[in-house]
Design an enzyme around this catalytic site. Sequence first.
Site, PDB file in Angstrom:
ATOM      1  N   HIS A 142      64.264  34.336  40.954  1.00 13.73           N
ATOM      2  CA  HIS A 142      64.445  33.493  41.785  1.00 13.73           C
ATOM      3  C   HIS A 142      65.144  31.780  42.292  1.00 13.73           C
ATOM      4  O   HIS A 142      65.467  32.065  41.174  1.00 13.73           O
ATOM      5  CB  HIS A 142      62.679  32.661  42.280  1.00 13.73           C
ATOM      6  CG  HIS A 142      61.581  33.776  42.060  1.00 13.73           C
ATOM      7  ND1 HIS A 142      60.288  34.065  42.798  1.00 13.73           N
ATOM      8  CD2 HIS A 142      60.595  34.457  40.841  1.00 13.73           C
ATOM      9  CE1 HIS A 142      59.312  34.673  42.724  1.00 13.73           C
ATOM     10  NE2 HIS A 142      59.509  35.003  40.740  1.00 13.73           N
ATOM     11  N   GLU A 155      62.054  30.596  37.813  1.00  8.40           N
ATOM     12  CA  GLU A 155      62.488  29.673  39.232  1.00  8.40           C
ATOM     13  C   GLU A 155      64.078  29.221  38.395  1.00  8.40           C
ATOM     14  O   GLU A 155      63.723  27.877  37.749  1.00  8.40           O
ATOM     15  CB  GLU A 155      61.650  28.672  39.481  1.00  8.40           C
ATOM     16  CG  GLU A 155      60.667  29.622  40.908  1.00  8.40           C
ATOM     17  CD  GLU A 155      60.791  29.914  42.082  1.00  8.40           C
ATOM     18  OE1 GLU A 155      62.018  29.946  42.241  1.00  8.40           O
ATOM     19  OE2 GLU A 155      60.035  30.414  42.730  1.00  8.40           O
ATOM     20  N   HIS A 213      63.610  38.531  43.223  1.00  8.97           N
ATOM     21  CA  HIS A 213      62.163  38.815  44.132  1.00  8.97           C
ATOM     22  C   HIS A 213      62.260  39.046  45.690  1.00  8.97           C
ATOM     23  O   HIS A 213      61.967  39.777  46.127  1.00  8.97           O
ATOM     24  CB  HIS A 213      62.198  36.650  44.757  1.00  8.97           C
ATOM     25  CG  HIS A 213      60.820  35.892  45.255  1.00  8.97           C
ATOM     26  ND1 HIS A 213      60.244  35.472  45.960  1.00  8.97           N
ATOM     27  CD2 HIS A 213      59.528  37.371  45.414  1.00  8.97           C
ATOM     28  CE1 HIS A 213      59.041  35.363  46.185  1.00  8.97           C
ATOM     29  NE2 HIS A 213      58.623  36.604  45.643  1.00  8.97           N
ATOM     30  N   ASP A 264      65.541  35.605  47.950  1.00 11.32           N
ATOM     31  CA  ASP A 264      65.561  34.881  46.631  1.00 11.32           C
ATOM     32  C   ASP A 264      66.248  35.810  45.375  1.00 11.32           C
ATOM     33  O   ASP A 264      65.467  37.047  45.484  1.00 11.32           O
ATOM     34  CB  ASP A 264      65.161  33.252  46.255  1.00 11.32           C
ATOM     35  CG  ASP A 264      63.792  33.959  46.040  1.00 11.32           C
ATOM     36  OD1 ASP A 264      63.224  34.574  47.005  1.00 11.32           O
ATOM     37  OD2 ASP A 264      63.476  33.676  44.761  1.00 11.32           O
TER      38      ASP A 264
END
Length: 198
Positions: free
Chosen positions: A43, A131, A169, A179
């Site tokens: 992400h 992330e 994602h 993303d």
Amino acid sequence: MTQPKIQQNMSVTNGRLNQAQWLASPNFNVRPDNTDISAIIIHNISLPPNEFGQVDANGQHYVKALFTNRLDWDAHPYFKTIEGIEVSAHLFIERDGQVTQLVNFADRAWHAGRSCYLGQPECNDYSIGIELEGSDYQPFTDQQYDSLAQVIIALYQAYPKTRRHLAGHSDIAPERKTDPGAHFDWARLRYQVNQLLS
Ligand SMILES: [Zn+2]
């Protein structure tokens, strides 16, 4: 004498990446019974959007504050639009490559939302969420690719069923999510991962 097959220095012990800073998020639950960890989802996130390294009055990174339910919703107008959300990821990689772990890999982090990978719904159940501090509109840093490649090798070793199951994602929730975005260089990541594996 043969060279060691894998040249890297990150490793996982008891669901934790040994080289990561640990910052416990309350946003997790148990994975369903008998669920193998079998995918890695990439992400991007930035708070406020498209700004990096921003911190609150206590010096806490906004993204880390979000993932630990400590974000001051009044600190920026954008934050009001996400007020109250409870989300997390297993790992957060900042622009300088620093890696923070927020949820044990054995537990289910809340990063994917409604999602489906290779016909299997609810990716949070069986995936590890990573992330990267970034946005859909800017390139990621060399340090982030370097850290991410090493992280992925460590995860492949600890959770062999994740091998060859790397997705964005946007791949698992294409109607909702964009993303990690067009600037994320999958070819570069795969090249760096393969270099570490060879
Ligand atoms: Zn995402």
